[in-house]
Design an enzyme around this catalytic site. Structure first.
Site, PDB file in Angstrom:
ATOM      1  N   CYS A   8      -6.645   9.081  -4.072  1.00 39.02           N
ATOM      2  CA  CYS A   8      -6.808   9.297  -5.507  1.00 39.02           C
ATOM      3  C   CYS A   8      -6.948   7.970  -6.239  1.00 39.02           C
ATOM      4  O   CYS A   8      -6.520   6.928  -5.752  1.00 39.02           O
ATOM      5  CB  CYS A   8      -5.603  10.031  -6.056  1.00 39.02           C
ATOM      6  SG  CYS A   8      -5.280  11.572  -5.195  1.00 39.02           S
ATOM      7  N   ARG A  67     -13.099   4.941  -2.823  1.00 41.28           N
ATOM      8  CA  ARG A  67     -11.874   5.350  -2.146  1.00 41.28           C
ATOM      9  C   ARG A  67     -11.968   6.788  -1.629  1.00 41.28           C
ATOM     10  O   ARG A  67     -11.131   7.221  -0.848  1.00 41.28           O
ATOM     11  CB  ARG A  67     -10.684   5.246  -3.108  1.00 41.28           C
ATOM     12  CG  ARG A  67     -10.457   3.832  -3.612  1.00 41.28           C
ATOM     13  CD  ARG A  67      -9.478   3.830  -4.752  1.00 41.28           C
ATOM     14  NE  ARG A  67      -8.147   4.155  -4.299  1.00 41.28           N
ATOM     15  CZ  ARG A  67      -7.249   3.254  -3.911  1.00 41.28           C
ATOM     16  NH1 ARG A  67      -7.554   1.984  -3.922  1.00 41.28           N
ATOM     17  NH2 ARG A  67      -6.054   3.616  -3.522  1.00 41.28           N
ATOM     18  N   TRP A 111      -8.170  13.277  -4.350  1.00 44.56           N
ATOM     19  CA  TRP A 111      -8.453  13.577  -2.943  1.00 44.56           C
ATOM     20  C   TRP A 111      -7.408  14.623  -2.567  1.00 44.56           C
ATOM     21  O   TRP A 111      -6.216  14.318  -2.490  1.00 44.56           O
ATOM     22  CB  TRP A 111      -8.296  12.295  -2.122  1.00 44.56           C
ATOM     23  CG  TRP A 111      -8.563  12.457  -0.663  1.00 44.56           C
ATOM     24  CD1 TRP A 111      -7.710  12.939   0.284  1.00 44.56           C
ATOM     25  CD2 TRP A 111      -9.757  12.105   0.044  1.00 44.56           C
ATOM     26  NE1 TRP A 111      -8.306  12.927   1.511  1.00 44.56           N
ATOM     27  CE2 TRP A 111      -9.549  12.421   1.402  1.00 44.56           C
ATOM     28  CE3 TRP A 111     -10.983  11.553  -0.354  1.00 44.56           C
ATOM     29  CZ2 TRP A 111     -10.526  12.193   2.375  1.00 44.56           C
ATOM     30  CZ3 TRP A 111     -11.941  11.333   0.621  1.00 44.56           C
ATOM     31  CH2 TRP A 111     -11.714  11.646   1.960  1.00 44.56           C
ATOM     32  N   ASN A 166      -0.930   9.556  -8.853  1.00 47.83           N
ATOM     33  CA  ASN A 166      -1.258   9.291  -7.442  1.00 47.83           C
ATOM     34  C   ASN A 166       0.037   9.308  -6.662  1.00 47.83           C
ATOM     35  O   ASN A 166       1.074   8.880  -7.178  1.00 47.83           O
ATOM     36  CB  ASN A 166      -1.864   7.895  -7.263  1.00 47.83           C
ATOM     37  CG  ASN A 166      -3.289   7.831  -7.726  1.00 47.83           C
ATOM     38  OD1 ASN A 166      -3.871   8.843  -8.100  1.00 47.83           O
ATOM     39  ND2 ASN A 166      -3.847   6.644  -7.708  1.00 47.83           N
ATOM     40  N   GLY A 167      -0.029   9.700  -5.395  1.00 49.67           N
ATOM     41  CA  GLY A 167       1.180   9.687  -4.561  1.00 49.67           C
ATOM     42  C   GLY A 167       1.626  11.098  -4.275  1.00 49.67           C
ATOM     43  O   GLY A 167       0.834  12.046  -4.324  1.00 49.67           O
ATOM     44  N   GLU A 194     -11.786   1.927  23.211  1.00 49.98           N
ATOM     45  CA  GLU A 194     -11.949   1.674  21.778  1.00 49.98           C
ATOM     46  C   GLU A 194     -11.777   0.178  21.488  1.00 49.98           C
ATOM     47  O   GLU A 194     -12.515  -0.394  20.680  1.00 49.98           O
ATOM     48  CB  GLU A 194     -10.949   2.536  20.989  1.00 49.98           C
ATOM     49  CG  GLU A 194     -10.899   2.310  19.494  1.00 49.98           C
ATOM     50  CD  GLU A 194     -12.229   2.538  18.773  1.00 49.98           C
ATOM     51  OE1 GLU A 194     -13.174   3.054  19.371  1.00 49.98           O
ATOM     52  OE2 GLU A 194     -12.324   2.138  17.594  1.00 49.98           O
ATOM     53  N   LYS A 211     -14.659  -2.128  19.773  1.00 49.40           N
ATOM     54  CA  LYS A 211     -14.428  -2.951  18.565  1.00 49.40           C
ATOM     55  C   LYS A 211     -14.889  -4.377  18.835  1.00 49.40           C
ATOM     56  O   LYS A 211     -15.564  -4.996  18.016  1.00 49.40           O
ATOM     57  CB  LYS A 211     -12.948  -2.992  18.166  1.00 49.40           C
ATOM     58  CG  LYS A 211     -12.353  -1.777  17.537  1.00 49.40           C
ATOM     59  CD  LYS A 211     -12.818  -1.472  16.142  1.00 49.40           C
ATOM     60  CE  LYS A 211     -14.071  -0.659  16.153  1.00 49.40           C
ATOM     61  NZ  LYS A 211     -14.059   0.731  16.341  1.00 49.40           N
ATOM     62  N   GLU A 252     -18.687  -4.690  19.008  1.00 53.01           N
ATOM     63  CA  GLU A 252     -19.374  -4.465  17.731  1.00 53.01           C
ATOM     64  C   GLU A 252     -19.370  -5.686  16.833  1.00 53.01           C
ATOM     65  O   GLU A 252     -20.367  -5.997  16.204  1.00 53.01           O
ATOM     66  CB  GLU A 252     -18.698  -3.315  16.965  1.00 53.01           C
ATOM     67  CG  GLU A 252     -18.999  -1.954  17.518  1.00 53.01           C
ATOM     68  CD  GLU A 252     -18.441  -0.848  16.629  1.00 53.01           C
ATOM     69  OE1 GLU A 252     -17.213  -0.754  16.511  1.00 53.01           O
ATOM     70  OE2 GLU A 252     -19.231  -0.101  16.057  1.00 53.01           O
ATOM     71  N   HIS A 303     -11.503  -0.519  42.474  1.00 50.90           N
ATOM     72  CA  HIS A 303     -12.645   0.192  43.072  1.00 50.90           C
ATOM     73  C   HIS A 303     -13.966  -0.480  42.725  1.00 50.90           C
ATOM     74  O   HIS A 303     -15.013   0.166  42.749  1.00 50.90           O
ATOM     75  CB  HIS A 303     -12.630   1.654  42.636  1.00 50.90           C
ATOM     76  CG  HIS A 303     -11.408   2.379  43.117  1.00 50.90           C
ATOM     77  ND1 HIS A 303     -11.208   2.719  44.430  1.00 50.90           N
ATOM     78  CD2 HIS A 303     -10.279   2.768  42.467  1.00 50.90           C
ATOM     79  CE1 HIS A 303     -10.028   3.310  44.567  1.00 50.90           C
ATOM     80  NE2 HIS A 303      -9.440   3.342  43.376  1.00 50.90           N
ATOM     81  N   LYS A 315     -23.572   2.188   9.411  1.00 52.70           N
ATOM     82  CA  LYS A 315     -22.305   2.919   9.289  1.00 52.70           C
ATOM     83  C   LYS A 315     -22.468   4.373   9.719  1.00 52.70           C
ATOM     84  O   LYS A 315     -21.592   4.953  10.332  1.00 52.70           O
ATOM     85  CB  LYS A 315     -21.804   2.831   7.840  1.00 52.70           C
ATOM     86  CG  LYS A 315     -20.445   3.461   7.605  1.00 52.70           C
ATOM     87  CD  LYS A 315     -19.337   2.696   8.299  1.00 52.70           C
ATOM     88  CE  LYS A 315     -18.022   3.444   8.335  1.00 52.70           C
ATOM     89  NZ  LYS A 315     -17.121   2.978   9.387  1.00 52.70           N
TER      90      LYS A 315
END
Ligand code: M6R
Length: 604
Positions: A2, A27, A75, A99-100, A480, A484, A487, A503, A599
């Site tokens: 939010c 956001r 949100w 917010n919160g 992952e 990263k 990239e 192996h 993106k």
């Protein structure tokens, strides 16, 4: 996530509020609204979806002269994204934005409803304005009513409240959620939940501390601390660049997003964790009726979260789980059986390959579910059911917080399915929920840890390759970590299961082969240790990440001991993200926009 804006001044209220909300769009949000108080009358507008919908609604609204106003982008957490749930929320003669999360809202709501208060929304926020109006009737001044309201609230909040009983004043409070007050030479006051909306409207700002509250009017700015002592506002000059303001002091969006993970993981869990069970309001449990297999399908980082979660689905929910790379599944003429729940995972909800597999599954008559960060995206619209990950907009091309929230949702979903299938006892579910509540803490970054990774990064700028290794869920995490690194550093890296090195890949071991070893204490420690010792014996350069001191490593990053291996997973995830970022910085690369990448990959 939010966003909040507020304004006290002349002629500019509509522009400041709408421009401010526009600045906060990045956001992420699903509805927006404003309330303006002028000549003792409120005008309020709300709209679901894009801010443009709100802009159209206020096209003929032209509040010239002095006015105060508050605005919000929401949100959804408590209650669906609807106009009724959008902020500002109205009492009888006051509006609030927040917010919160008000943790004790249900208790307050029950009390107020028993006293006859009528609620319009499903939000936690609405209790604030009704509580305020209740105290308005009993307290000597509106400010005392506001103070008494704050005293009742538990949880995190940033609040702005406007009331007809003091029509030139905005009350504000901050506890755990960000809030900034801006001032300028014209006596105007501007509020926002981050710097960017204030730029151009304020010269200096006050970054409110937790527990601080007060009020502003054209002639006043009164600030109180958590002990209710009046404090002198400390003014800081406002940055002038909007891009750097959006980064909130971090060097890159990626860095900001790594640091945001604790908050977004909390958001991902909001309303979904009960004391003894997991709850997904958005899911109809019959989705899982007749299901004998879960097939997870995604690309890139989302594929890694799917792979990691497949261990959790089989371990906890005892359901057969397979994982597919979307671009492979598309053309392999897969066997899609109707007793399979087809689950796609995507940050953007638009990745072409993943979207196509969703269409294939639907055409084959399978039930479908999407785990996604973007509401109203193509996948969310197409799938039978969806779970939003609530990471907020992710700007760094290298995904970080989206992965963190995907893993949080998957862990909860594995437990949710285990509830439906009765595969874990209540006690075991409670232990897991206890561990889940610790995730936001496990990803908080200690300055010393970041500094250590920064210093260490200079030793990993060359070499003929990196192997990230781990076992079980730490194998997808290794994948992952390697992704990263590739990239944003353009160095060659592979993720590998620790036990597979012998192996084949161990043939490459020499001092110029860097092994990043994930060695959690809580899962297969001895097995992983033996594999790392085999590499150390062949002189590979080892960087071990573990809570347990390991003397065969060249470099050692000590993580904390946790009661659950998944908490080690989350902490190590952060270490890998920071390591890639710091190597990328030393190599002088563009951290947020690495070469050759986009993106959202909407082409095959
Ligand atoms: O939006 P999606 O999650 O569907 O995107 C999938 C991949 O393109 C994405 O995860 C990509 O691998 C990221 N750049 C990873 O950092």
């Amino acid at each position: 996530m939010c966003g909040i804006v507020g304004f006290v001044g002349t002629n500019k209220v509509k522009d400041v509020l709408l421009d401010g909300l526009k600045e906060l769009e990045y956001r992420g949000y699903d509805s927006a609204g404003i309330a303006v108080l002028q000549d003792k009358e409120f005008s309020s507008y709300k709209a679901v979806g894009k801010l443009d919908n709100l802009v159209q609604k206020v096209a003929d609204f032209d509040p010239k002269g002095f006015a105060i106003g508050i605005g919000h982008t929401r949100w959804a957490t408590h209650g669906k994204p609807t106009e009724l749930n959008a902020h500002p929320h109205l009492g009888d003669a006051s509006y609030v934005v927040h917010n919160g999360i008000i943790e004790n809202y249900q208790e307050i709501k029950n009390e107020l409803m028993a006293e006859g208060t009528h609620f319009l929304s499903q939000t936690d926020t609405e209790v604030i304005v009704h509580l305020f109006e209740k105290y308005l009737a009993t307290e000597a001044t509106p400010f005392e009513a506001f103070q008494k309201t704050l005293a009742k609230l538990e949880g995190a909040y940033a609040i702005l409240l406007a009331t007809k009983s003091m029509p030139d004043t905005i009350f504000f409070a901050k506890n755990g959620s960000p809030m900034i007050v801006g001032v300028n030479d014209e006596g105007e006051k501007v509020f926002a939940s981050s710097d960017a909306p204030l730029i151009g409207h304020a010269k200096d700002v006050i970054y409110l501390g937790d527990g601080e509250y007060g009020f502003v009017s054209p002639t006043a700015l009164e600030l109180f601390d958590k002990r209710h002592q009046r404090v002198k506002p400390s003014l800081t000059p406002l940055p002038t660049s909007k891009l750097s303001a959006q980064k909130e002091g971090y060097r890159f969006f990626m860095e900001k997003e790594i640091y945001e993970q604790s908050d977004v993981i909390s958001d991902a869990m909001l309303g979904r964790l009960q004391d003894e069970s997991i709850n997904f309001d958005e899911l109809d449990p019959t989705l899982f009726d007749g299901i004998n297999e879960i097939k997870l399908c995604a690309c890139g980082t989302s594929y890694h979260s799917a792979l990691a979660s497949s261990y959790l689905f089989e371990r906890y929910a005892k359901v057969r789980t397979s994982v597919e790379i979307a671009s492979e599944l598309r053309y392999k003429e897969p066997l899609l059986l109707k007793d399979t729940l087809f689950v796609v995972i995507s940050q953007s909800g638009e990745t072409a390959d993943t979207l196509e597999t969703l269409k294939m599954a639907k055409a084959a008559g399978l039930k479908t579910l999407v785990i996604c960060n973007v509401d109203n995206s193509s996948m969310v619209r197409l799938a039978d059911a969806s779970i939003l990950t609530r990471a907020g907009i992710e700007k760094g091309v290298a995904s970080t917080k989206a992965f963190a929230t995907q893993m949080t949702v998957f862990w909860m979903l594995a437990l949710y399915v285990s509830q439906l299938r009765n595969t874990l006892s209540i006690e075991k579910i409670k232990d897991q929920i206890h561990a889940l509540r610790e995730v936001p803490n496990s990803v908080k970054i200690d300055d010393n840890l970041h500094e250590k990774i920064r210093r260490l990064s200079k030793r990993y700028l060359h070499g003929h390759g990196f192997f990230f290794i781990g076992r079980d869920v730490f194998f997808p995490l290794a994948l992952e970590g390697a992704l990263k690194l590739k990239e944003i550093t353009y160095l060659h890296a592979e993720g590998y299961p620790s036990g597979e090195m012998k192996h084949g890949p161990i043939a490459m071991a020499d001092p110029e082969l860097f092994t990043i070893a994930l060695m959690p204490k809580g899962l297969l420690y001895d097995k992983t240790k033996s594999n790392v010792e085999e590499l150390s014996a062949r002189d590979s350069t080892i960087c071990a990440i573990s809570p347990v001191t390991f003397d065969k490593a060249d470099d050692f990053i000590q993580t904390k001991e946790h009661g659950h291996y998944m908490l080690e997973f989350f902490e190590m995830m952060v270490v890998l993200q920071l390591l890639s970022m710091e190597i990328s910085v030393r190599l002088g690369n563009d951290v947020d926009m690495p070469r050759n990448l986009a993106k959202s990959v909407t082409v095959e």
